[in-house]
Design a protein around this motif. Structure first.
Motif, PDB file in Angstrom:
ATOM      1  N   PHE A  23       5.075  23.290  -8.155  1.00  0.00           N
ATOM      2  CA  PHE A  23       4.692  23.919  -9.421  1.00  0.00           C
ATOM      3  C   PHE A  23       4.046  22.930 -10.395  1.00  0.00           C
ATOM      4  CE2 PHE A  23       5.816  25.528 -13.720  1.00  0.00           C
ATOM      5  CZ  PHE A  23       5.077  26.704 -13.707  1.00  0.00           C
ATOM      6  N   PRO A  24       4.609  21.732 -10.609  1.00  0.00           N
ATOM      7  CA  PRO A  24       3.975  20.805 -11.565  1.00  0.00           C
ATOM      8  C   PRO A  24       2.546  20.409 -11.167  1.00  0.00           C
ATOM      9  CG  PRO A  24       6.215  20.094 -11.104  1.00  0.00           C
ATOM     10  CD  PRO A  24       5.894  21.198 -10.129  1.00  0.00           C
ATOM     11  N   GLU A  25       2.315  20.206  -9.876  1.00  0.00           N
ATOM     12  CA  GLU A  25       0.975  19.842  -9.412  1.00  0.00           C
ATOM     13  C   GLU A  25       0.002  21.014  -9.572  1.00  0.00           C
ATOM     14  OE1 GLU A  25       3.980  17.280  -7.609  1.00  0.00           O
ATOM     15  OE2 GLU A  25       3.723  19.437  -7.359  1.00  0.00           O
ATOM     16  N   ILE A  26       0.472  22.206  -9.274  1.00  0.00           N
ATOM     17  CA  ILE A  26      -0.372  23.398  -9.413  1.00  0.00           C
ATOM     18  C   ILE A  26      -0.744  23.602 -10.878  1.00  0.00           C
ATOM     19  CG2 ILE A  26      -0.346  25.929  -9.257  1.00  0.00           C
ATOM     20  CD1 ILE A  26       1.273  25.524  -6.616  1.00  0.00           C
ATOM     21  N   VAL A  27       0.239  23.491 -11.760  1.00  0.00           N
ATOM     22  CA  VAL A  27      -0.032  23.636 -13.196  1.00  0.00           C
ATOM     23  C   VAL A  27      -1.065  22.604 -13.647  1.00  0.00           C
ATOM     24  CG1 VAL A  27       0.986  23.370 -15.498  1.00  0.00           C
ATOM     25  CG2 VAL A  27       2.157  24.730 -13.772  1.00  0.00           C
ATOM     26  N   GLY A  28      -0.902  21.346 -13.212  1.00  0.00           N
ATOM     27  CA  GLY A  28      -1.844  20.297 -13.586  1.00  0.00           C
ATOM     28  C   GLY A  28      -3.269  20.602 -13.152  1.00  0.00           C
ATOM     29  N   LYS A  29      -3.432  21.085 -11.925  1.00  0.00           N
ATOM     30  CA  LYS A  29      -4.764  21.421 -11.422  1.00  0.00           C
ATOM     31  C   LYS A  29      -5.378  22.585 -12.212  1.00  0.00           C
ATOM     32  CE  LYS A  29      -4.469  19.763  -6.681  1.00  0.00           C
ATOM     33  NZ  LYS A  29      -5.544  18.814  -6.816  1.00  0.00           N
ATOM     34  N   LEU A  30      -4.568  23.596 -12.486  1.00  0.00           N
ATOM     35  CA  LEU A  30      -5.090  24.760 -13.205  1.00  0.00           C
ATOM     36  C   LEU A  30      -5.448  24.411 -14.653  1.00  0.00           C
ATOM     37  CD1 LEU A  30      -2.734  27.508 -11.756  1.00  0.00           C
ATOM     38  CD2 LEU A  30      -5.165  27.177 -11.245  1.00  0.00           C
ATOM     39  N   ILE A  31      -4.600  23.634 -15.313  1.00  0.00           N
ATOM     40  CA  ILE A  31      -4.907  23.204 -16.688  1.00  0.00           C
ATOM     41  C   ILE A  31      -6.174  22.349 -16.678  1.00  0.00           C
ATOM     42  CG2 ILE A  31      -4.157  21.704 -18.584  1.00  0.00           C
ATOM     43  CD1 ILE A  31      -1.287  22.689 -18.032  1.00  0.00           C
ATOM     44  N   GLY A  32      -6.276  21.440 -15.719  1.00  0.00           N
ATOM     45  CA  GLY A  32      -7.456  20.591 -15.615  1.00  0.00           C
ATOM     46  C   GLY A  32      -8.743  21.376 -15.430  1.00  0.00           C
TER      47      GLY A  32
END
Length: 133
Positions: A23-32
């Protein structure tokens, strides 16, 4: 929606289901990529990604086992969230989806700017989970 964002959203959806990203990596990619959040709809087996300008992208999700219980059990949903956050060896998103549906969760809305997830049942009962610090 531009092709790069479509690719990122599709990659994140696939990664959630195959376990290649947490989840943290997915959130980071989507925010980016500029997304402001997304919604998971277990009734339609779809996930919709939202941009701040009102543009969105709806993608089909792999179906998870079982149905959505009529009653929303917020305590059970919270327990399942803690299981997902701990990410033990027996965790999978498919398993989470099956179990959270059995707890009456019809879907959830993730807000990056609000740093929270709102889980909801068929009767619009909710459980709000604030992102961990």
């Amino acid at each position: 929606m531009d092709a790069d964002r479509i690719t990122i959203a599709t990659t994140c959806l696939t990664a959630a289901h195959d376990g290649s990203l947490g989840f943290p990596e997915i959130v980071g990619k989507l925010i980016g990529a500029g997304f402001e959040g997304y919604a998971v709809d277990y009734r339609r087996n779809s996930q919709t990604f939202y941009l701040p300008d009102g543009d969105s992208l709806a993608l089909d999700m792999p179906a998870s086992e079982g149905g959505i219980a009529a009653a929303f059990d917020a305590d059970a949903v919270q327990t399942l969230i803690r299981w997902a956050q701990a990410n033990p060896p027996d965790y999978s998103y498919a398993g989470f989806s099956t179990r959270v549906k059995a707890a009456g969760c019809a879907g959830y809305l993730v807000s990056f700017s609000g740093r929270r997830v709102v889980y909801f049942g068929r009767t619009a009962e909710t459980h709000v989970e604030v992102f961990p610090g």
